[in-house]
Enzyme design. Sequence first.
Site, PDB file in Angstrom:
ATOM      1  N   GLU A 168      -4.456  41.792 -49.417  1.00 29.92           N
ATOM      2  CA  GLU A 168      -5.613  41.195 -48.743  1.00 29.92           C
ATOM      3  C   GLU A 168      -5.274  39.860 -48.073  1.00 29.92           C
ATOM      4  OE1 GLU A 168      -8.181  41.458 -52.173  1.00 29.92           O
ATOM      5  OE2 GLU A 168      -9.436  42.955 -51.183  1.00 29.92           O
ATOM      6  N   GLN A 192      -0.417  41.273 -53.085  1.00 29.63           N
ATOM      7  CA  GLN A 192      -0.155  42.321 -54.057  1.00 29.63           C
ATOM      8  C   GLN A 192       0.556  43.457 -53.340  1.00 29.63           C
ATOM      9  OE1 GLN A 192      -4.654  43.308 -54.196  1.00 29.63           O
ATOM     10  NE2 GLN A 192      -3.663  45.080 -55.092  1.00 29.63           N
TER      11      GLN A 192
END
Lengths: 754, 754
Positions: B480, B586
């Site tokens: 993100e 991530q």
Amino acid sequence: MKTLFAIDPWKLTETELHRDDMRLSESLTSTGNAHMGARGNFEEKYSGDSHPGTYFAGVWFPDKTRVGWWKNGYPEYFGKVPNAPAILEIGAAVNGEELDLARNEVAAFRRELDMERGLLARQFTVRLAGGEARCETERFFSAARPEILAIRYRVTPSFDAEVAFTPAVDANVRNEDSNYGGSFWQPLGEGAEGERSWLLSQTKENPFGTPRFTVCCAFSCGGGEPGFAQGRAQRAVKRTVRAGETAELVKLVAVATSRDFETDDALKAHTLAALGAAERAGYDALRAEQAAVWRERWDRMDVVIEKDPAAQQGIHFNLFQLLSTYDGSDPRLNIGPKGFTGEKYGGATYWDTEMFCLPMVLSTLGEGAAKALLRYRYDQLPQAMANAEKLGCAGALYPMVTFTGDECHNEWEITFEEIHRNAAIFYAVWYVYTYTGDKEYLAQYGMPVMLEICRYWVSRASWQPRKRKYMILGVTGPNEYENNVSNNWYTNRMAKFCLETFCELAQDVTGILCLKERGLDGRELAQFARAAKHMYLPQERDGLCEQQDGFFDKELRAADTLDPAERPLNQHWSWDRILRSCFIKQADVLQGMYCLRHLYSDEVIRRNFLYYEPMTVHESSLSPCVHAILAAQVGESGKAMEMYARTARLDLDNVNNDTCDGLHVTSMCGSWMAIVKGFAGMRTETGVLAFAPCAPEAFGPFSFRILYQERRIQFSLRDGRFTLELLDGAPLLMLVYNECILLRREEPVTHEVK
Amino acid sequence: MKTLFAIDPWKLTETELHRDDMRLSESLTSTGNAHMGARGNFEEKYSGDSHPGTYFAGVWFPDKTRVGWWKNGYPEYFGKVPNAPAILEIGAAVNGEELDLARNEVAAFRRELDMERGLLARQFTVRLAGGEARCETERFFSAARPEILAIRYRVTPSFDAEVAFTPAVDANVRNEDSNYGGSFWQPLGEGAEGERSWLLSQTKENPFGTPRFTVCCAFSCGGGEPGFAQGRAQRAVKRTVRAGETAELVKLVAVATSRDFETDDALKAHTLAALGAAERAGYDALRAEQAAVWRERWDRMDVVIEKDPAAQQGIHFNLFQLLSTYDGSDPRLNIGPKGFTGEKYGGATYWDTEMFCLPMVLSTLGEGAAKALLRYRYDQLPQAMANAEKLGCAGALYPMVTFTGDECHNEWEITFEEIHRNAAIFYAVWYVYTYTGDKEYLAQYGMPVMLEICRYWVSRASWQPRKRKYMILGVTGPNEYENNVSNNWYTNRMAKFCLETFCELAQDVTGILCLKERGLDGRELAQFARAAKHMYLPQERDGLCEQQDGFFDKELRAADTLDPAERPLNQHWSWDRILRSCFIKQADVLQGMYCLRHLYSDEVIRRNFLYYEPMTVHESSLSPCVHAILAAQVGESGKAMEMYARTARLDLDNVNNDTCDGLHVTSMCGSWMAIVKGFAGMRTETGVLAFAPCAPEAFGPFSFRILYQERRIQFSLRDGRFTLELLDGAPLLMLVYNECILLRREEPVTHEVK
């Protein structure tokens, strides 16, 4: 699209009461005097849907930020011009029956904004229990006396009656756009001195350390019984009239704010003194002053379009509203996108000012007003530097939305990424310099701003070793229908322009010495030059510039293949769909071509215009004017006419279906630009005044006046020829197309349109 | 990083009162029984900083969306699990002196979460006016009786005293994260029947048409004087004790909700009946039941790590919290990212469930629980289809955040663009199918979901004629820290996987016939195949996949070159800076490599791992587990250990400095995945169970049990050898590395670790 007011060169006239479009009518009949202004709300009670709005220039409130998902670096508040204490109010009742056009039976209604003289008037007739009552109201924010609002209210019942007026000022107002439903005002006191009533109100305390404002509103109406409530002062005036006789009330209001006074006592004393002076002049004299000031203004800057009354009304309306909003007398002020006509955009400062308003301000209000706008940014340079630092960059990043120089906006894709605003400010400084030739001003107030902007660009760009280019990643360009793109052509191109221009000016301007204080040295200048030289500009084939990395990978369609039921897109499509589409909200590559048209050939501009304009949906009010200018330049007459109409009559025809929220004041300058910079082809970027008219034939004869380096120059065009005339000032060597002419007083120069 | 609780395989023990870290302690001592749960708040009053939280599964409230700048298509509300009526409360006073550990002088304090038996206990001593009082509390949400909470409270003053207990249930609670500061509950009534007090509360009316919930909380404490206030029922119990004697109070609470009962009367009757049954059993029997259920659970799914008590504690804690949150018995429920441990993320359903929880649920709670999770999405297919339509696409787009299938989240870059969640749901259906081989379930509940997801992909992709590829523009991938990028490798690759897999399954599964009802025909299947074949995957050199278009243009740096003072980046950098940097929140490309590791060679995975992991800052709790798995696979033992520690002890060590808000419940499954799918190398994707252990040596001996196709299998590894043992069920043909073995009961197979 909706047009409520009849076409007329000088007037906006509405001959029926549009209860369902009250907000739209109110926006369009907004008036102001740069010190304050109000929407066209009725003086008497109106219980139907309406958007009351009165605004005092420079008074603002920091409303706590409302955000779904907080991002690091967001501002804590969004500054807003608060809906100011209501000063228009004059309650009216006939034999105890209250006037309220939402409920009364209305036999006739006329509302008229007289732009020539700066007056807003209504005549209406209501049927009451005892018969009819004919009413006439007239009001104006005095262009001659910034503190003064004057209202005349007349009621003529067809029967013997007692007419009760209740003029008031009232601070119990709220903003519709208050983030958490709170009010922004607290009452400080109210009272009466003789025939004058006054009200002191202060913006509420805030936890952000921003200044609070106190305003004093005083009024008189030739007597009446004073009455008070918390935050409200009123007077009760009763007139007994015979059938057919007229009961008249004149309400004079004076407003001043703590921006100009140290103490509440001084503020109140000044307000009451201004009111007293207005009283002594009297309504008729104030009205005559008003007409005189407006006559002088029109004489200085009128744009005449002879054969197209709709176009003529459009440009008059736009000039009228700009003058009502800003006069350049106070460098602490700027031009809010909605002026004094609504709450949207919070009345704050946007890049609109530099990119869209400044050319017109410079040519019509003059150097002083334009420099006041530049000064505003100069004064806020420290905050812009703090902002850049907060975002991990050097130099200065000016805020997207501001009152004090601190950023107010909280959408990451705009607040943090719409960094091209910096280029607009640099460009404006440069534009004023090339227009005025004032090196001293440039050195003192311009170059420091320009330097810090260049430092920002260099720190914001990143070096791509494989491609050996500087890139600017993660930005939003002028086309806000793309977010977080890399190498937006406009942003990169303008950054390159800033860096190149700064290097040039630095060789030339003696004032460069003063930049030593800011640590500028040859090494840094060389760095600027290197970044300019190696700035990456997305792919160009045949001069076609790619809007940003990857734009050519989109599904490319013309906007006219869209289902009309889905437009405007921003009211029908989800954001992701808009973003991944090719559709362009407003000029982006073309904005750059407009700014730098002295550097691009007509062929290249035409290539890009024909590529990008068909994908442009013009859903920003700032879009059509730039397209009108370029369309005229590249010979797309039909498109130029369409774009002119859209920019000039954007609000009059409610083109974007949002004029109910207020007028697009900053965009209004676009119609002036379309005529002067577009159709008349005025150029000043090389330091020499030039005209190269290219108006569409269908536009017909037109003329206008500009101020240029202590001269007044008239341009008029008719039947394939145009004439330049020096009205005042020293002879001027200038260009017509690429031909040199000498313009002297009383020796108009006439030339064929090419 | 902060570790409040001592290292111990089975217990969390705190031996001093951390008043400044109360929220952190409260999160870590959360307990629940899948029906309800609560943070580790004290029973008695605590006037210091604390975050009270009690939550009832499936009860939610639609809180009006708070947003800075509205985008078309945003949901009107954000669903939240409301902080439920407080049921823990037992006020306590000794000789009129109130117990309040924020104010009392505390001579000793111990808090202990016993994960083996499912008990939360405290022992503490306070100095009061009359001397010392030693207190002991113990409580548990009954794992055997979903409605029941049991608390035992003992006070032993060192002096003769009157001990006053005030147990209560109270609906006067608020959410800290209420968007506009409102409360979510309204009282419906309160009363007493004999020794039982009850309280009925209902979630407030809402304008969004979502259901309201009524909850009944009843309690008893063996007598006491009942008292009531609006939304509150309490009892006053007094015990007179001699010095050294113990005053004891047992509070039994029963909770039921309108989710399971038609009428308030039935709801109340059931609640009181459940309470009565618990009373008849008595505290000690309830406590014995609790230990027995937990014993069975641990026997079924314990993971044993012999030589590393910190790692052992980590996996126990994670298993304990998952079981406290979800048991698979109710397909209307899902697993909120914070379970019953905090308000953040609103208790709603995210892609976490399918991507991170489902494998563990399947292998430990069993097929039924995993299918209940899939059924949840199947039941919400109509809403997902409506969502896709709203966004201008075909098929189904599952929401990012939901309770009922309707989208709740309102950030365009996530709500509209983080569409890879669809792939996770498809992948989960496929994973369960390959694990269980259940074609019937696949055909009935899986394929319809898969079909509509494929339809979405095809409509969402656009054809790029020049490159002859399908592209997916304007997305946010799992990382993100990139928003609105084009051709995110993970998204495109997973879309390709979905389309390919669907086409394969469509040939094979007889249930495909039922898809005819949904209009599937050969033409559409061919379209799926074509889109899969021509899906664009960003540039690969030496197998290196580009995270998205333009990623290689970034300034590439390893995360370890960052100033530690600036980490975590999301607390120090503005969003634009994060976005334009190369840093990865991530696993993104690597998430795809993990999902599709049956399709990529170790060399390609290693190449990508070594490229991307160094730029990864692991600021999502979902990041380390995937990296632990891949690191082990590609032989990066040190990194595998580091990542395991980070995932297993994320909350115990407060690694991301946000555990005070609640536990990362969905991420907790990651440590199980790291051990089972990573270190033991369990694979099931080809329809055959396989193990290919690759644990870092430093991890030492470990063992675990899984459920597989009606079998229980034990895996244990020690000293370079591992053993597989079939505990229950039919013989199984399976793979060890690539070698086929037959596993039978009482014939363990032992093999060298490669």
